[in-house]
Design a protein around this motif. Structure first.
Motif, PDB file in Angstrom:
ATOM      1  N   GLU A   1      -2.410 -12.271  -7.034  1.00  0.00           N
ATOM      2  CA  GLU A   1      -2.942 -11.733  -7.770  1.00  0.00           C
ATOM      3  C   GLU A   1      -3.953 -10.139  -7.650  1.00  0.00           C
ATOM      4  N   THR A   2      -4.414 -10.499  -6.442  1.00  0.00           N
ATOM      5  CA  THR A   2      -5.097  -9.671  -5.583  1.00  0.00           C
ATOM      6  C   THR A   2      -4.432  -8.381  -4.610  1.00  0.00           C
ATOM      7  N   ILE A   3      -2.873  -9.142  -5.001  1.00  0.00           N
ATOM      8  CA  ILE A   3      -1.874  -8.165  -4.404  1.00  0.00           C
ATOM      9  C   ILE A   3      -2.321  -6.765  -5.880  1.00  0.00           C
ATOM     10  N   ILE A   4      -1.557  -7.634  -7.083  1.00  0.00           N
ATOM     11  CA  ILE A   4      -0.985  -6.979  -7.013  1.00  0.00           C
ATOM     12  C   ILE A   4      -1.849  -5.984  -7.920  1.00  0.00           C
ATOM     13  N   HIS A   5      -2.883  -6.595  -8.403  1.00  0.00           N
ATOM     14  CA  HIS A   5      -4.408  -5.659  -8.243  1.00  0.00           C
ATOM     15  C   HIS A   5      -4.721  -4.822  -7.664  1.00  0.00           C
ATOM     16  N   ASP A   6      -3.727  -4.866  -6.032  1.00  0.00           N
ATOM     17  CA  ASP A   6      -4.870  -4.462  -5.142  1.00  0.00           C
ATOM     18  C   ASP A   6      -4.233  -2.841  -5.372  1.00  0.00           C
ATOM     19  N   PRO A   7      -4.635  -1.105  -5.866  1.00  0.00           N
ATOM     20  CA  PRO A   7      -4.375   0.050  -5.992  1.00  0.00           C
ATOM     21  C   PRO A   7      -3.646   0.344  -4.898  1.00  0.00           C
ATOM     22  N   SER A   8      -4.503   0.166  -3.253  1.00  0.00           N
ATOM     23  CA  SER A   8      -3.665   0.505  -2.300  1.00  0.00           C
ATOM     24  C   SER A   8      -2.450  -0.075  -2.127  1.00  0.00           C
ATOM     25  N   VAL A   9      -1.796  -1.141  -1.749  1.00  0.00           N
ATOM     26  CA  VAL A   9      -0.963  -1.494  -1.574  1.00  0.00           C
ATOM     27  C   VAL A   9       0.326  -0.655  -2.663  1.00  0.00           C
ATOM     28  N   GLY A  10       1.164  -0.878  -2.403  1.00  0.00           N
ATOM     29  CA  GLY A  10       2.273   0.059  -2.933  1.00  0.00           C
ATOM     30  C   GLY A  10       3.326  -0.272  -3.852  1.00  0.00           C
ATOM     31  N   PHE A  11       4.200   0.123  -4.507  1.00  0.00           N
ATOM     32  CA  PHE A  11       5.201  -0.318  -5.434  1.00  0.00           C
ATOM     33  C   PHE A  11       5.962  -0.955  -5.013  1.00  0.00           C
ATOM     34  N   ILE A  12       6.383   0.217  -4.203  1.00  0.00           N
ATOM     35  CA  ILE A  12       7.087  -1.142  -3.413  1.00  0.00           C
ATOM     36  C   ILE A  12       7.516  -2.460  -3.027  1.00  0.00           C
ATOM     37  N   LEU A  13       6.332  -2.363  -1.599  1.00  0.00           N
ATOM     38  CA  LEU A  13       5.750  -4.378  -1.847  1.00  0.00           C
ATOM     39  C   LEU A  13       5.238  -4.722  -2.542  1.00  0.00           C
ATOM     40  N   LYS A  14       5.013  -4.790  -4.239  1.00  0.00           N
ATOM     41  CA  LYS A  14       4.799  -5.431  -5.081  1.00  0.00           C
ATOM     42  C   LYS A  14       6.067  -5.658  -5.627  1.00  0.00           C
ATOM     43  N   ALA A  15       6.888  -5.105  -5.827  1.00  0.00           N
ATOM     44  CA  ALA A  15       8.141  -5.021  -6.321  1.00  0.00           C
ATOM     45  C   ALA A  15       8.854  -6.396  -5.986  1.00  0.00           C
ATOM     46  N   ALA A  16       9.024  -6.341  -4.530  1.00  0.00           N
ATOM     47  CA  ALA A  16       9.439  -7.041  -3.486  1.00  0.00           C
ATOM     48  C   ALA A  16       9.085  -8.204  -3.156  1.00  0.00           C
ATOM     49  N   LEU A  17       7.374  -8.429  -3.934  1.00  0.00           N
ATOM     50  CA  LEU A  17       6.550  -9.945  -3.553  1.00  0.00           C
ATOM     51  C   LEU A  17       6.927 -10.920  -5.376  1.00  0.00           C
ATOM     52  N   LEU A  18       7.042  -9.893  -6.199  1.00  0.00           N
ATOM     53  CA  LEU A  18       7.870 -10.285  -7.571  1.00  0.00           C
ATOM     54  C   LEU A  18       9.136 -11.040  -6.831  1.00  0.00           C
ATOM     55  N   VAL A  19       9.913 -10.451  -6.650  1.00  0.00           N
ATOM     56  CA  VAL A  19      11.522 -10.413  -6.368  1.00  0.00           C
ATOM     57  C   VAL A  19      11.116 -12.385  -6.145  1.00  0.00           C
ATOM     58  N   LEU A  20      10.765 -11.786  -4.751  1.00  0.00           N
ATOM     59  CA  LEU A  20      10.734 -13.025  -3.771  1.00  0.00           C
ATOM     60  C   LEU A  20      10.196 -13.833  -4.256  1.00  0.00           C
ATOM     61  N   ILE A  21       9.399 -13.884  -5.850  1.00  0.00           N
ATOM     62  CA  ILE A  21       8.680 -15.486  -6.390  1.00  0.00           C
ATOM     63  C   ILE A  21       9.562 -15.406  -7.061  1.00  0.00           C
ATOM     64  N   ALA A  22      10.959 -14.595  -8.388  1.00  0.00           N
ATOM     65  CA  ALA A  22      11.778 -14.673  -9.004  1.00  0.00           C
ATOM     66  C   ALA A  22      12.455 -15.914  -8.076  1.00  0.00           C
ATOM     67  N   GLY A  23      12.418 -15.217  -7.541  1.00  0.00           N
ATOM     68  CA  GLY A  23      14.556 -16.311  -6.492  1.00  0.00           C
ATOM     69  C   GLY A  23      13.757 -17.369  -5.933  1.00  0.00           C
ATOM     70  N   ALA A  24      11.895 -17.506  -5.718  1.00  0.00           N
ATOM     71  CA  ALA A  24      11.719 -19.291  -5.363  1.00  0.00           C
ATOM     72  C   ALA A  24      12.060 -19.852  -6.373  1.00  0.00           C
ATOM     73  N   ALA A  25      11.625 -19.450  -8.259  1.00  0.00           N
ATOM     74  CA  ALA A  25      11.329 -19.893  -8.336  1.00  0.00           C
ATOM     75  C   ALA A  25      12.905 -20.295  -8.974  1.00  0.00           C
ATOM     76  N   VAL A  26      13.779 -19.416  -9.468  1.00  0.00           N
ATOM     77  CA  VAL A  26      15.625 -19.828  -9.282  1.00  0.00           C
ATOM     78  C   VAL A  26      15.490 -20.565  -8.860  1.00  0.00           C
ATOM     79  N   LEU A  27      14.782 -20.965  -7.571  1.00  0.00           N
ATOM     80  CA  LEU A  27      16.170 -21.643  -6.765  1.00  0.00           C
ATOM     81  C   LEU A  27      15.633 -23.509  -7.072  1.00  0.00           C
ATOM     82  N   PHE A  28      14.719 -23.524  -7.100  1.00  0.00           N
ATOM     83  CA  PHE A  28      13.666 -23.987  -7.662  1.00  0.00           C
ATOM     84  C   PHE A  28      14.222 -24.998  -7.964  1.00  0.00           C
TER      85      PHE A  28
END
Lengths: 148, 188
Positions: free
Chosen positions: A100-127
């Motif tokens: 939540e902190t990373i998503i709301h942090d304006p200093s973190v770039g869009f690519i990093l945020k997208a990669a993090l979300l994709v990583l979470i989505a991948g982990a959820a699908v695997l689970f």
């Protein structure tokens, strides 16, 4: 009866577990069967030797501490279960807050945020996939209700 | 301690004698230890395995439908635990001693410590060692009959089998023991 039936009765005979009637029948067979007679003699000798052995009694403190050891282990298992549940809950909460902190942090770039979300989505699908597979096999398991 | 006594085990309902799990442990701990000693052959393993069996029984006490049959039910847990442990130990030994062929591995049981028996002498130690070389089922029946002094009826109840099976298993167990002893005599 064949000789093999008498061999099983032989065990009950030397262990004093035969009913008087069966005992009589067995003794009659012994008189006519040298093989059983010889085997009986050997088994009697073996029984005498085996009956002579007894287990060594452990020290009294072993019995005094026996229940306490079981109690302590049960207590520790309960402690570990509670600890594990709390640790999992805290990790999930901490992970959620971190994301939540990373998503709301304006200093973190869009690519990093997208990669993090994709990583979470991948982990959820695997689970979900593993969980579904486990449930499927559990339902099909013919032996799941077998209790030995 | 009361928190552990959630499961009451009425062993003798006719006398309204209600025993807690703690009193069940205290009632059967010696039998459990000596059975595990007969199957594993040494004090340390017997103590660990018998206590582990009680823990497992406590965790699964809800599966026990008839509390009067606590011991036969508990006995199944104990023997399965002992046999699993022995098999794992044998497999591990096999991995380390690959050069040893299967037959000699099956017939070697160094865990049968002579200190487990009382008033030791050479004959008793030889027989104890021979018992350690019996296969699981035959060793079990010899231990229950000779060391635990159980009747055929008690053995049948604990093993969930008929008295005929007990007799037959005892016959083959004693026969195997006789053969092992003869083989050991021949080696000396």
């Amino acid at each position: 009866m064949i000789c093999q039936d008498y061999k099983n009765l032989m065990m009950a005979y030397i262990d004093g577990e035969l009913e008087p009637e069966a005992r009589k029948t067995f003794e009659e067979h012994l008189q006519s069967c040298k093989e059983c007679s010889a085997e009986l003699k050997e088994f009697k000798q073996l029984k005498q030797l085996t009956d002579d052995i007894e287990f060594a009694e452990p020290e009294d403190r072993i019995w005094e501490q026996y229940w306490q050891n079981i109690y302590n282990r049960t207590e520790r298992t309960t402690g570990w279960v509670l600890f594990s549940i709390a640790a999992i809950l805290l990790l999930i909460y901490g992970g959620f807050k971190f994301i939540e902190t990373i998503i709301h942090d304006p200093s973190v770039g869009f690519i990093l945020k997208a990669a993090l979300l994709v990583l979470i989505a991948g982990a959820a699908v695997l689970f979900v996939s593993v969980l579904r597979e486990r449930l499927y096999f559990w339902k099909k398991d013919r032996y799941k209700n077998v209790r030995r | 301690m009361d928190s552990l006594c959630k499961n009451t085990l009425p062993m003798q309902p006719s006398t309204a004698c209600e025993l807690t799990f703690e009193s069940s442990v205290k009632k059967y701990m010696k039998d459990a230890y000596f059975i595990a000693l007969g199957l594993s052959g040494n004090h340390e393993d017997a103590l660990e395995l018998s206590q582990e069996a009680f823990l497992k029984a406590y965790r699964n006490i809800n599966h026990l439908q008839n509390h009067e049959k606590f011991f036969p039910w508990f006995y199944q847990i104990l023997r399965n635990l002992c046999f699993d442990y022995l098999r794992k130990k044998k497999t591990r030994a096999g991995q380390y001693l690959e050069e040893i062929d299967d037959e000699s591995l099956t017939n070697t049981n160094n865990d049968f410590n002579p200190e487990a028996i009382a008033e030791r002498n050479e004959t008793k130690e030889i027989i104890w060692k021979a018992i350690g070389q019996l296969d699981e089922k035959h060793r079990e029946i010899i231990i229950l009959r000779h060391f635990l002094n159980q009747s055929y009826e008690q053995i049948a109840r604990n093993l969930f089998c008929s008295k005929g099976t007990v007799m037959s298993r005892l016959y083959y167990g004693r026969k195997q023991l006789k053969e092992i002893l003869n083989k050991m005599k021949g080696e000396h």
